[in-house]
Design a protein around this motif. Sequence first.
Motif, PDB file in Angstrom:
ATOM      1  N   TRP A 141       0.839  -1.199   0.000  1.00 32.98           N
ATOM      2  CA  TRP A 141       0.000   0.000   0.000  1.00 32.98           C
ATOM      3  C   TRP A 141       0.880   1.258   0.000  1.00 32.98           C
ATOM      4  O   TRP A 141       1.730   1.434   0.903  1.00 32.98           O
ATOM      5  N   PRO A 142       0.682   2.165  -0.933  1.00 31.71           N
ATOM      6  CA  PRO A 142       1.349   3.466  -0.817  1.00 31.71           C
ATOM      7  C   PRO A 142       1.018   4.175   0.495  1.00 31.71           C
ATOM      8  O   PRO A 142       1.849   4.929   1.020  1.00 31.71           O
ATOM      9  N   ALA A 143      -0.165   3.908   1.035  1.00 29.61           N
ATOM     10  CA  ALA A 143      -0.555   4.526   2.301  1.00 29.61           C
ATOM     11  C   ALA A 143       0.429   4.202   3.415  1.00 29.61           C
ATOM     12  O   ALA A 143       0.675   5.032   4.302  1.00 29.61           O
ATOM     13  N   MET A 144       1.001   2.992   3.389  1.00 27.96           N
ATOM     14  CA  MET A 144       1.917   2.596   4.447  1.00 27.96           C
ATOM     15  C   MET A 144       3.188   3.440   4.444  1.00 27.96           C
ATOM     16  O   MET A 144       3.850   3.589   5.465  1.00 27.96           O
ATOM     17  N   ARG A 145       3.544   3.971   3.304  1.00 23.92           N
ATOM     18  CA  ARG A 145       4.739   4.806   3.213  1.00 23.92           C
ATOM     19  C   ARG A 145       4.403   6.299   3.286  1.00 23.92           C
ATOM     20  O   ARG A 145       5.272   7.101   3.631  1.00 23.92           O
ATOM     21  N   ARG A 146       3.157   6.642   2.982  1.00 25.91           N
ATOM     22  CA  ARG A 146       2.835   8.049   2.802  1.00 25.91           C
ATOM     23  C   ARG A 146       2.028   8.639   3.945  1.00 25.91           C
ATOM     24  O   ARG A 146       2.260   9.778   4.360  1.00 25.91           O
ATOM     25  N   TRP A 147       1.042   7.896   4.444  1.00 24.39           N
ATOM     26  CA  TRP A 147       0.101   8.496   5.385  1.00 24.39           C
ATOM     27  C   TRP A 147       0.759   8.843   6.714  1.00 24.39           C
ATOM     28  O   TRP A 147       1.358   7.988   7.382  1.00 24.39           O
ATOM     29  N   THR A 148       0.654  10.083   7.087  1.00 25.45           N
ATOM     30  CA  THR A 148       1.032  10.594   8.406  1.00 25.45           C
ATOM     31  C   THR A 148       0.098  11.762   8.695  1.00 25.45           C
ATOM     32  O   THR A 148      -0.537  12.295   7.769  1.00 25.45           O
ATOM     33  N   PRO A 149      -0.008  12.211   9.942  1.00 18.85           N
ATOM     34  CA  PRO A 149      -0.803  13.425  10.192  1.00 18.85           C
ATOM     35  C   PRO A 149      -0.329  14.617   9.368  1.00 18.85           C
ATOM     36  O   PRO A 149      -1.145  15.385   8.834  1.00 18.85           O
ATOM     37  N   ASP A 150       1.000  14.773   9.235  1.00 15.19           N
ATOM     38  CA  ASP A 150       1.523  15.901   8.455  1.00 15.19           C
ATOM     39  C   ASP A 150       1.148  15.781   6.982  1.00 15.19           C
ATOM     40  O   ASP A 150       0.864  16.785   6.308  1.00 15.19           O
ATOM     41  N   ASP A 151       1.153  14.552   6.452  1.00 14.78           N
ATOM     42  CA  ASP A 151       0.763  14.348   5.061  1.00 14.78           C
ATOM     43  C   ASP A 151      -0.704  14.714   4.853  1.00 14.78           C
ATOM     44  O   ASP A 151      -1.064  15.341   3.845  1.00 14.78           O
ATOM     45  N   LEU A 152      -1.555  14.326   5.816  1.00 13.84           N
ATOM     46  CA  LEU A 152      -2.974  14.704   5.723  1.00 13.84           C
ATOM     47  C   LEU A 152      -3.124  16.219   5.661  1.00 13.84           C
ATOM     48  O   LEU A 152      -3.899  16.748   4.848  1.00 13.84           O
ATOM     49  N   LYS A 153      -2.398  16.892   6.514  1.00 13.64           N
ATOM     50  CA  LYS A 153      -2.519  18.349   6.561  1.00 13.64           C
ATOM     51  C   LYS A 153      -2.010  18.983   5.272  1.00 13.64           C
ATOM     52  O   LYS A 153      -2.634  19.918   4.732  1.00 13.64           O
ATOM     53  N   ALA A 154      -0.911  18.470   4.750  1.00  8.31           N
ATOM     54  CA  ALA A 154      -0.329  19.058   3.546  1.00  8.31           C
ATOM     55  C   ALA A 154      -1.227  18.858   2.334  1.00  8.31           C
ATOM     56  O   ALA A 154      -1.388  19.772   1.503  1.00  8.31           O
ATOM     57  N   ARG A 155      -1.825  17.678   2.212  1.00  9.24           N
ATOM     58  CA  ARG A 155      -2.613  17.392   1.007  1.00  9.24           C
ATOM     59  C   ARG A 155      -4.077  17.811   1.126  1.00  9.24           C
ATOM     60  O   ARG A 155      -4.694  18.206   0.138  1.00  9.24           O
ATOM     61  N   PHE A 156      -4.643  17.699   2.344  1.00 10.40           N
ATOM     62  CA  PHE A 156      -6.085  17.875   2.481  1.00 10.40           C
ATOM     63  C   PHE A 156      -6.476  18.854   3.590  1.00 10.40           C
ATOM     64  O   PHE A 156      -7.646  18.985   3.922  1.00 10.40           O
ATOM     65  N   GLY A 157      -5.494  19.560   4.150  1.00 13.67           N
ATOM     66  CA  GLY A 157      -5.760  20.409   5.305  1.00 13.67           C
ATOM     67  C   GLY A 157      -6.776  21.504   5.063  1.00 13.67           C
ATOM     68  O   GLY A 157      -7.418  21.987   5.995  1.00 13.67           O
ATOM     69  N   HIS A 158      -6.971  21.890   3.809  1.00  7.24           N
ATOM     70  CA  HIS A 158      -7.909  22.974   3.490  1.00  7.24           C
ATOM     71  C   HIS A 158      -9.354  22.491   3.405  1.00  7.24           C
ATOM     72  O   HIS A 158     -10.277  23.303   3.317  1.00  7.24           O
ATOM     73  N   LEU A 159      -9.565  21.167   3.423  1.00  7.26           N
ATOM     74  CA  LEU A 159     -10.905  20.603   3.268  1.00  7.26           C
ATOM     75  C   LEU A 159     -11.593  20.443   4.615  1.00  7.26           C
ATOM     76  O   LEU A 159     -10.941  20.237   5.645  1.00  7.26           O
ATOM     77  N   ASP A 160     -12.915  20.540   4.603  1.00  9.20           N
ATOM     78  CA  ASP A 160     -13.707  20.357   5.823  1.00  9.20           C
ATOM     79  C   ASP A 160     -14.024  18.874   6.025  1.00  9.20           C
ATOM     80  O   ASP A 160     -14.280  18.134   5.068  1.00  9.20           O
ATOM     81  N   VAL A 161     -14.020  18.469   7.295  1.00  6.08           N
ATOM     82  CA  VAL A 161     -14.410  17.108   7.666  1.00  6.08           C
ATOM     83  C   VAL A 161     -15.354  17.180   8.851  1.00  6.08           C
ATOM     84  O   VAL A 161     -15.421  18.179   9.568  1.00  6.08           O
ATOM     85  N   GLU A 162     -16.074  16.099   9.046  1.00  2.28           N
ATOM     86  CA  GLU A 162     -16.968  16.002  10.204  1.00  2.28           C
ATOM     87  C   GLU A 162     -16.316  15.120  11.255  1.00  2.28           C
ATOM     88  O   GLU A 162     -15.926  13.984  10.968  1.00  2.28           O
ATOM     89  N   VAL A 163     -16.189  15.637  12.462  1.00  2.00           N
ATOM     90  CA  VAL A 163     -15.595  14.881  13.558  1.00  2.00           C
ATOM     91  C   VAL A 163     -16.610  14.774  14.691  1.00  2.00           C
ATOM     92  O   VAL A 163     -17.624  15.470  14.705  1.00  2.00           O
TER      93      VAL A 163
END
Length: 365
Positions: A141-163
């Motif tokens: 999985w590319p996710a295993m090498r790529r996904w981190t909290p910082d990666d989420l913020k860099a790629r998708f930080g401008h998007l809204d989510v429901e928590v």
Amino acid sequence: MDIPKPPAPPRPVESQPEAASPASPNAPLTAEWVRWVTEQLLRGCAPDSMLAVMAGAGIDPQAAAELVALVPANAVYIAAEGRAQQLRKLESTVANLQLLWEMDPMYGIVEKRWSVSEEEFMERYVRGCRPVVLTGHARDWPAMRRWTPDDLKARFGHLDVEVQAERQANPRYEEDKALHRRSVRLGDFVDQVLAGGETNDYYLTANNEMLRQPGFAPLLDDIGSLPPCCDRAELAAQSSFWFGPGGTVTPLHHDTIMLFHTQVVGRKRWRLISPLQGQRLYNTSGVFSPIDLDAVDWKQFPLFEGVRVLEVDVWPGETMFLPLGWWHQVRALDISLSFSYSNLALPLPNNFSYFELVPRVVPEA
């Protein structure tokens, strides 16, 4: 081999109606006391033990004895008793099947397997209804090498989510999840998780539906090989994303489907209980049990005594397979990024009917 003992005979439940203190010998016999006596009799509790509880609550002994004697003669009770006997027969059958399951010396161990063929997966884990942790398929999985909290913020930080937010103040936070919905920028939520330490107060859970938003589609491109019996074409529609701090807890419940749950970042501790033990988990609302496996209230939940709880820690790159109906409580041990999916390709749809338990509303006196 030790054979598990069946549950002890029923005792009066502790959730009795409000009454005067034991020092007041004339507590009223309210409608709620009539209901309580009826429930105890239908459960097969001994009248003497019920009378002792009522006396301790301040009920006049003669009035209590009259009520315990009158209820079984009521026509409504007689009809309910027939249904209760059918239920007890079903419960005893299920309990005996559980005894057979527990005779397996491997019952208490959640297996970890590098890979499993589709044939064995269907036979041993789907039809056999056994949880298993698969450890090999996410290695590409590319996710295993790529996904981190910082990666989420860099790629998708401008998007809204429901928590879910402000969970700790409400012990029913998952049942009342609609009350805890908050819309936030993902970048702000990442900052909150990284700075907040261990907590169960906020969590981005499967209910967020963020993977149905076009802006988050690149996350699905990071998913590689799937476990046995998965339909790749259904992945986008039947997958969910989870992100939160260490300390988040999904309370004890069962799902109405089978699913996979892959850990990408961090560890989660899964505790699992057989679906055949459900009658001992005080399930009176939807798919939830009020029992907290981190702090069991044995006085309030005496029927839970003797229930076997399986436990396994799922590490990054490992995938839990949750069979149909298994109860589970899950705790994140670290900051956690997870991906769950229910796109199983089975001879029948991964969509099962369950009777919906509706909590009884007690009218005010």
